[in-house]
Design a protein around this motif. Structure first.
Motif, PDB file in Angstrom:
ATOM      1  N   PRO A 131     -54.531-102.626  47.135  1.00 25.79           N
ATOM      2  CA  PRO A 131     -55.137-102.370  45.824  1.00 25.79           C
ATOM      3  C   PRO A 131     -54.312-101.455  44.931  1.00 25.79           C
ATOM      4  O   PRO A 131     -54.382-101.567  43.710  1.00 25.79           O
ATOM      5  CB  PRO A 131     -56.490-101.728  46.172  1.00 25.79           C
ATOM      6  N   ILE A 132     -53.541-100.541  45.504  1.00 26.45           N
ATOM      7  CA  ILE A 132     -52.652 -99.697  44.703  1.00 26.45           C
ATOM      8  C   ILE A 132     -51.285-100.363  44.650  1.00 26.45           C
ATOM      9  O   ILE A 132     -50.611-100.500  45.667  1.00 26.45           O
ATOM     10  CB  ILE A 132     -52.539 -98.282  45.290  1.00 26.45           C
ATOM     11  N   ALA A 133     -50.901-100.786  43.451  1.00 30.79           N
ATOM     12  CA  ALA A 133     -49.593-101.420  43.273  1.00 30.79           C
ATOM     13  C   ALA A 133     -48.480-100.390  43.326  1.00 30.79           C
ATOM     14  O   ALA A 133     -47.436-100.609  43.944  1.00 30.79           O
ATOM     15  CB  ALA A 133     -49.550-102.169  41.946  1.00 30.79           C
ATOM     16  N   ALA A 134     -48.704 -99.250  42.663  1.00 30.79           N
ATOM     17  CA  ALA A 134     -47.652 -98.242  42.575  1.00 30.79           C
ATOM     18  C   ALA A 134     -48.239 -96.880  42.294  1.00 30.79           C
ATOM     19  O   ALA A 134     -49.286 -96.750  41.649  1.00 30.79           O
ATOM     20  CB  ALA A 134     -46.656 -98.610  41.474  1.00 30.79           C
ATOM     21  N   VAL A 135     -47.561 -95.871  42.789  1.00 28.21           N
ATOM     22  CA  VAL A 135     -47.780 -94.488  42.377  1.00 28.21           C
ATOM     23  C   VAL A 135     -46.674 -94.184  41.378  1.00 28.21           C
ATOM     24  O   VAL A 135     -45.488 -94.319  41.688  1.00 28.21           O
ATOM     25  CB  VAL A 135     -47.718 -93.528  43.572  1.00 28.21           C
ATOM     26  N   VAL A 136     -47.060 -93.797  40.162  1.00 30.92           N
ATOM     27  CA  VAL A 136     -46.110 -93.677  39.058  1.00 30.92           C
ATOM     28  C   VAL A 136     -45.976 -92.214  38.643  1.00 30.92           C
ATOM     29  O   VAL A 136     -46.975 -91.508  38.455  1.00 30.92           O
ATOM     30  CB  VAL A 136     -46.561 -94.522  37.853  1.00 30.92           C
ATOM     31  N   VAL A 137     -44.729 -91.766  38.499  1.00 30.45           N
ATOM     32  CA  VAL A 137     -44.440 -90.383  38.115  1.00 30.45           C
ATOM     33  C   VAL A 137     -43.670 -90.386  36.799  1.00 30.45           C
ATOM     34  O   VAL A 137     -42.619 -91.031  36.688  1.00 30.45           O
ATOM     35  CB  VAL A 137     -43.611 -89.670  39.204  1.00 30.45           C
ATOM     36  N   ASP A 138     -44.187 -89.687  35.799  1.00 36.38           N
ATOM     37  CA  ASP A 138     -43.456 -89.511  34.542  1.00 36.38           C
ATOM     38  C   ASP A 138     -42.259 -88.599  34.776  1.00 36.38           C
ATOM     39  O   ASP A 138     -42.337 -87.637  35.553  1.00 36.38           O
ATOM     40  CB  ASP A 138     -44.348 -88.868  33.480  1.00 36.38           C
ATOM     41  N   CYS A 139     -41.165 -88.877  34.099  1.00 35.85           N
ATOM     42  CA  CYS A 139     -39.980 -88.028  34.268  1.00 35.85           C
ATOM     43  C   CYS A 139     -39.061 -88.173  33.063  1.00 35.85           C
ATOM     44  O   CYS A 139     -39.247 -89.057  32.221  1.00 35.85           O
ATOM     45  CB  CYS A 139     -39.238 -88.388  35.559  1.00 35.85           C
ATOM     46  N   THR A 140     -38.059 -87.310  32.990  1.00 34.79           N
ATOM     47  CA  THR A 140     -37.062 -87.408  31.923  1.00 34.79           C
ATOM     48  C   THR A 140     -35.790 -88.081  32.400  1.00 34.79           C
ATOM     49  O   THR A 140     -35.019 -88.575  31.582  1.00 34.79           O
ATOM     50  CB  THR A 140     -36.723 -86.010  31.364  1.00 34.79           C
TER      51      THR A 140
END
Length: 245
Positions: A131-140
């Motif tokens: 059910p979880i496709a991805a864990v997404v982290v914002d970054c520069t």
């Protein structure tokens, strides 16, 4: 030595209510290690296993004040499934969210405490993630994050560009870990963060030293009363190095 991503940690004012929401959203079960802690994981799951990244929800009194820099993307199998899932999540208490995404094929939502997440349109790459496709982290800087996390963990780096980096368990199961370039920078302590764990038999302090040599830093908090180690990645995102299990 290496670590593996085992769960994400969410802070919540009501961990029980938020835990029930995510358990029902994902079709998982709920457990607890004690007051103020709600664990959400697949029913019958043998923790830790790369087939799933679990959710640990910890009670904290502070309210959410800014957009989270870590969120989950939920997978769907068809357009109809996406529509049905969005409707079901609304019934559970989720709301639609506007983070400036514009006209996109996925749906941005927020859970009971305002934590953003996405319900993706069907994508073949996520057909076997659960059910979880991805864990997404914002970054520069996705390239730097791929360098650090690709060496920190035993996960495989699949894609690295100026805008995005993607990793997945070396066993090719479970969700992806994605680092996505965003214009904003980290400003406050992350209410959602990654928890990683060494393998049984590995030494926690030796692994912490290895991660520091790769670029992890100490966040400058009192850690004398906890059994795990809190570090920060090269962009200052806190993460926990748990006791090996």
């Amino acid at each position: 030595m290496a670590t593996r991503l085992v769960q994400i940690n969410m802070k919540a004012q009501d961990d029980s209510a938020l835990g029930r929401f995510w358990a029902e959203a994902l079709g998982w079960g709920v457990d607890s290690e004690g007051p103020g802690v709600t664990n959400v994981e697949p029913v019958g799951f043998d923790y830790p296993d790369p087939s799933a990244v679990c959710i640990d929800i910890i009670a904290r009194p502070e309210p959410k004040t800014v957009k989270n820099r870590v969120h989950v993307d939920l997978a769907t199998t068809s357009t109809a499934h996406q529509t049905e899932l969005v409707a079901r999540l609304k019934d559970l208490g989720a709301t639609l969210a506007d983070i400036g995404q514009g006209d996109v094929p996925w749906t941005v939502m927020a859970d009971l405490e305002g934590n953003e997440f996405c319900v993706l349109e069907p994508r073949p790459v996520y057909r076997d993630t659960g059910p979880i496709a991805a864990v997404v982290v914002d970054c520069t800087d996705p390239r730097e994050m791929a360098r650090f996390w690709g060496r920190a963990m035993d996960w495989t780096v699949h894609e690295v560009t100026d805008d995005q980096a993607t990793l997945r368990s070396a066993q090719g199961v479970g969700p992806y870990l994605e680092f996505v370039r965003t214009p904003d920078t980290k400003r406050v302590w992350n209410r959602v963060h990654l928890d990683v764990s060494p393998y049984p038999g590995d030494d926690l302090e030796t692994e912490a030293a290895r991660l520091r040599a790769l670029g992890a830093t100490d966040p400058g908090i009192d850690q004398s009363q906890i059994a795990w180690t809190v570090l920060a990645d090269p962009e200052g995102n806190e993460f926990c190095l748990l006791t090996p299990r």
